[in-house]
Design an enzyme around this catalytic site. Structure first.
Site, PDB file in Angstrom:
ATOM      1  N   LYS A 191      77.250  -1.909  38.926  1.00  0.00           N
ATOM      2  CA  LYS A 191      77.391  -0.592  39.567  1.00  0.00           C
ATOM      3  C   LYS A 191      76.269  -0.398  40.583  1.00  0.00           C
ATOM      4  O   LYS A 191      75.102  -0.381  40.217  1.00  0.00           O
ATOM      5  CB  LYS A 191      77.350   0.504  38.497  1.00  0.00           C
TER       6      LYS A 191
ATOM      7  N   THR B 290      73.827  12.885  38.493  1.00  0.00           N
ATOM      8  CA  THR B 290      74.818  11.891  38.064  1.00  0.00           C
ATOM      9  C   THR B 290      74.799  11.660  36.556  1.00  0.00           C
ATOM     10  O   THR B 290      75.323  10.672  36.076  1.00  0.00           O
ATOM     11  CB  THR B 290      74.568  10.555  38.785  1.00  0.00           C
TER      12      THR B 290
ATOM     13  N   GLY C 105      75.722  11.135  33.087  1.00  0.00           N
ATOM     14  CA  GLY C 105      77.001  10.917  32.405  1.00  0.00           C
ATOM     15  C   GLY C 105      78.039  10.136  33.193  1.00  0.00           C
ATOM     16  O   GLY C 105      79.113   9.827  32.674  1.00  0.00           O
ATOM     17  N   THR C 106      77.708   9.766  34.451  1.00  0.00           N
ATOM     18  CA  THR C 106      78.730   9.060  35.233  1.00  0.00           C
ATOM     19  C   THR C 106      79.000   7.651  34.684  1.00  0.00           C
ATOM     20  O   THR C 106      80.142   7.194  34.699  1.00  0.00           O
ATOM     21  CB  THR C 106      78.334   8.938  36.727  1.00  0.00           C
ATOM     22  N   GLY C 107      77.946   6.983  34.205  1.00  0.00           N
ATOM     23  CA  GLY C 107      78.126   5.634  33.657  1.00  0.00           C
ATOM     24  C   GLY C 107      79.015   5.656  32.424  1.00  0.00           C
ATOM     25  O   GLY C 107      79.937   4.834  32.287  1.00  0.00           O
ATOM     26  N   CYS C 108      78.751   6.610  31.537  1.00  0.00           N
ATOM     27  CA  CYS C 108      79.558   6.731  30.308  1.00  0.00           C
ATOM     28  C   CYS C 108      81.005   7.055  30.677  1.00  0.00           C
ATOM     29  O   CYS C 108      81.948   6.494  30.109  1.00  0.00           O
ATOM     30  CB  CYS C 108      79.037   7.860  29.417  1.00  0.00           C
TER      31      CYS C 108
HETATM   32  O1  PXL Z   1      74.094   7.943  30.498  1.00  0.00           O
HETATM   33  C1  PXL Z   1      73.596   7.191  29.481  1.00  0.00           C
HETATM   34  C2  PXL Z   1      73.647   7.865  28.138  1.00  0.00           C
HETATM   35  C3  PXL Z   1      74.398   7.312  27.169  1.00  0.00           C
HETATM   36  N1  PXL Z   1      74.494   7.843  25.923  1.00  0.00           N
HETATM   37  C4  PXL Z   1      73.829   8.949  25.600  1.00  0.00           C
HETATM   38  C5  PXL Z   1      73.057   9.542  26.540  1.00  0.00           C
HETATM   39  C6  PXL Z   1      72.962   8.994  27.854  1.00  0.00           C
HETATM   40  C7  PXL Z   1      72.153   9.613  28.879  1.00  0.00           C
HETATM   41  O2  PXL Z   1      71.505  10.552  28.744  1.00  0.00           O
HETATM   42  O3  PXL Z   1      72.420  10.627  26.193  1.00  0.00           O
HETATM   43  C8  PXL Z   1      73.936   9.527  24.247  1.00  0.00           C
END
Ligand code: PXL
Length: 262
Positions: free
Chosen positions: A176, A209, A211-214
């Protein structure tokens, strides 16, 4: 019987609900799936601040996974924040019996820079988890850590390292490029066998951004659970997250991804 696709997300809880398993649930339901959750840790955080992490016992993470796997027709699995070497090992032990697609988002650092993984867990990812992975979705930071190289700033370096990682582990890599220099974001998919594809889109300025990866890895997993081939699942996952960013809304001083896309 309903034919709603079921997948499992193995992830941490983000109380601000932008990332982690809350992001996974929102993306999964928005895309017509039924996501199950195996909780790895509870993170007390808001975008920009991680205030504390309480991990689950590794055996209990495995127990959630076992019960879900033995009770539902699980089509795909996604891993997010796994945190400790014990949790990574417990997850790998259960994954060994699973034959569907496994998407691994190698979550290491929150957007604000705090560690979401214990250093010792990185070697366990490399030695034990990545060999069971269908698609690995590192950002540039995670890619350089997994490759043991200097920070990556250009597309050429990203391509070189993603290609090396794909050859080393025999799994597909979606690198990414959201943090590349320049105004374009470029994401690169490298598949075993040598096929490479990239997608670029202009950066949306001024939006957090978190939470965008999740959300991206969950959207890809949802499309895989629907039965789409990898390339299409990746392309549609990228479109999903780009729309969610473009239509994000402000809640107080916090930007939240908009999973309804409007
Ligand atoms: O964005 C990565 C991530 C993954 N999982 C949890 C998170 C975060 C970012 O803060 O809190 C639980």
């Amino acid at each position: 019987m309903s034919n709603t696709p079921v997948y499992i997300t193995i992830a941490g809880s983000d109380c601000s609900a932008g990332a982690g398993l809350q992001a996974d649930l929102k993306a999964g339901f928005a895309l017509g799936c039924y996501p199950l959750t195996a909780v790895t840790c509870v993170v007390n955080e808001i975008p920009g601040l991680v205030d504390g992490i309480v991990p689950m016992e590794a055996d209990f993470v495995a127990a959630q996974l076992r019960l879900c796997l033995s009770s539902f027709p699980v089509k795909a699995i996604k891993t997010g924040m796994l945190y400790s070497p014990e949790i990574v090992r417990a997850v790998v032990a259960e994954l060994k019996q699973f034959t569907g697609a496994v998407v691994v988002d190698p979550v290491m650092i929150a957007t604000a820079g705090e560690a979401l993984i214990l250093q010792e867990a990185i070697a366990v990812y490399e030695q034990e988890l990545i060999p069971h992975t269908t698609l690995l979705t590192p950002n540039l930071d995670e890619l350089s850590r997994l490759c043991g190289c200097e920070p990556i700033r250009t597309f050429a370096r990203m391509q070189e390292q993603a290609t090396a990682l794909c050859a080393k582990y025999g799994c597909a890599i979606l690198a990414k490029g959201g943090h590349l220099e320049g105004t374009e974001c470029i994401d690169l998919l490298v598949q075993p066998g040598g096929k490479q594809q990239s997608w670029s889109h202009p950066r949306t300025e001024g939006v957090s951004t978190h939470g965008t990866g999740c959300t991206l890895s969950s959207a890809i997993t949802a499309y895989l659970a629907h039965g789409l081939p990898l390339e299409q699942a990746v392309e549609k996952g990228l479109t999903y997250v780009t729309n969610a960013i473009a239509h994000s809304h402000r809640l107080g001083h916090i930007d939240a991804l908009n999973h309804h896309g409007r």
